[in-house]
Write a protein that holds these residues in place. Sequence first.
Motif, PDB file in Angstrom:
ATOM      1  N   GLY A  81       2.213   1.709  -3.506  1.00 49.43           N
ATOM      2  CA  GLY A  81       1.119   2.133  -4.371  1.00 49.43           C
ATOM      3  C   GLY A  81       0.814   3.608  -4.190  1.00 49.43           C
ATOM      4  O   GLY A  81       0.611   4.352  -5.161  1.00 49.43           O
ATOM      5  N   ALA A  82       0.779   4.051  -2.940  1.00 50.43           N
ATOM      6  CA  ALA A  82       0.509   5.460  -2.640  1.00 50.43           C
ATOM      7  C   ALA A  82       1.637   6.357  -3.137  1.00 50.43           C
ATOM      8  O   ALA A  82       1.384   7.449  -3.664  1.00 50.43           O
TER       9      ALA A  82
ATOM     10  N   ALA B 152       1.272   6.706  -6.864  1.00 55.29           N
ATOM     11  CA  ALA B 152       0.109   7.526  -7.202  1.00 55.29           C
ATOM     12  C   ALA B 152       0.335   8.997  -6.877  1.00 55.29           C
ATOM     13  O   ALA B 152      -0.392   9.867  -7.383  1.00 55.29           O
ATOM     14  N   LEU B 153       1.314   9.308  -6.060  1.00 56.31           N
ATOM     15  CA  LEU B 153       1.576  10.681  -5.656  1.00 56.31           C
ATOM     16  C   LEU B 153       1.756  11.607  -6.860  1.00 56.31           C
ATOM     17  O   LEU B 153       1.394  12.785  -6.811  1.00 56.31           O
TER      18      LEU B 153
ATOM     19  N   ARG C  43       0.831  -1.212   0.000  1.00 54.69           N
ATOM     20  CA  ARG C  43       0.000   0.000   0.000  1.00 54.69           C
ATOM     21  C   ARG C  43       0.863   1.259   0.000  1.00 54.69           C
ATOM     22  O   ARG C  43       0.546   2.251  -0.669  1.00 54.69           O
ATOM     23  N   LEU C  44       1.974   1.222   0.747  1.00 59.57           N
ATOM     24  CA  LEU C  44       2.892   2.365   0.765  1.00 59.57           C
ATOM     25  C   LEU C  44       3.421   2.662  -0.632  1.00 59.57           C
ATOM     26  O   LEU C  44       3.400   3.812  -1.090  1.00 59.57           O
TER      27      LEU C  44
ATOM     28  N   CYS D 226       0.903   8.231   4.668  1.00 54.92           N
ATOM     29  CA  CYS D 226       0.227   6.990   4.285  1.00 54.92           C
ATOM     30  C   CYS D 226       0.698   5.870   5.210  1.00 54.92           C
ATOM     31  O   CYS D 226       1.893   5.762   5.484  1.00 54.92           O
ATOM     32  N   GLU D 227      -0.252   5.076   5.694  1.00 50.73           N
ATOM     33  CA  GLU D 227       0.084   3.935   6.559  1.00 50.73           C
ATOM     34  C   GLU D 227       0.975   4.359   7.727  1.00 50.73           C
ATOM     35  O   GLU D 227       1.916   3.656   8.093  1.00 50.73           O
TER      36      GLU D 227
ATOM     37  N   TYR E 218      -0.597  18.568  -1.390  1.00 57.02           N
ATOM     38  CA  TYR E 218      -0.071  18.459  -0.037  1.00 57.02           C
ATOM     39  C   TYR E 218       0.729  19.694   0.344  1.00 57.02           C
ATOM     40  O   TYR E 218       1.412  20.293  -0.481  1.00 57.02           O
TER      41      TYR E 218
END
Length: 104
Positions: free
Chosen positions: A41-42, A45-46, A38-39, A72-73, A53
């Motif tokens: 992937g995020a 996607a950034l 998930r990290l 994230c996470e 941000y």
Amino acid sequence: MRVFIDKEVHSLIEEFYDTALFLHRALDEQTVISKVNRLYGAMEALGNYARIYPLARLKKEWIEKEYREFICEDFHFAYQIYTLPDGEEIVRIHDACHSLIYHE
């Protein structure tokens, strides 16, 4: 925008979860693998929303370098947006820190 992740960021994530697996017997490897996936992937996607941000507000080094920060996470990531000589914009993630150890 394409996303580039510094080697140090990879190392910090790996080191954190290696330590977490060692210290927390209830934490299983599959859970860690899922979190890490998930990290990444995020982070990939950034590039689609890097401008939303804010600038970093707590870590002195990140503030001085005018890094932006996203979470994230429970990881805080420091990054900048760069424009290459050909005009292409990229995102480069420079640093990471887990919330448990995130401080000045």
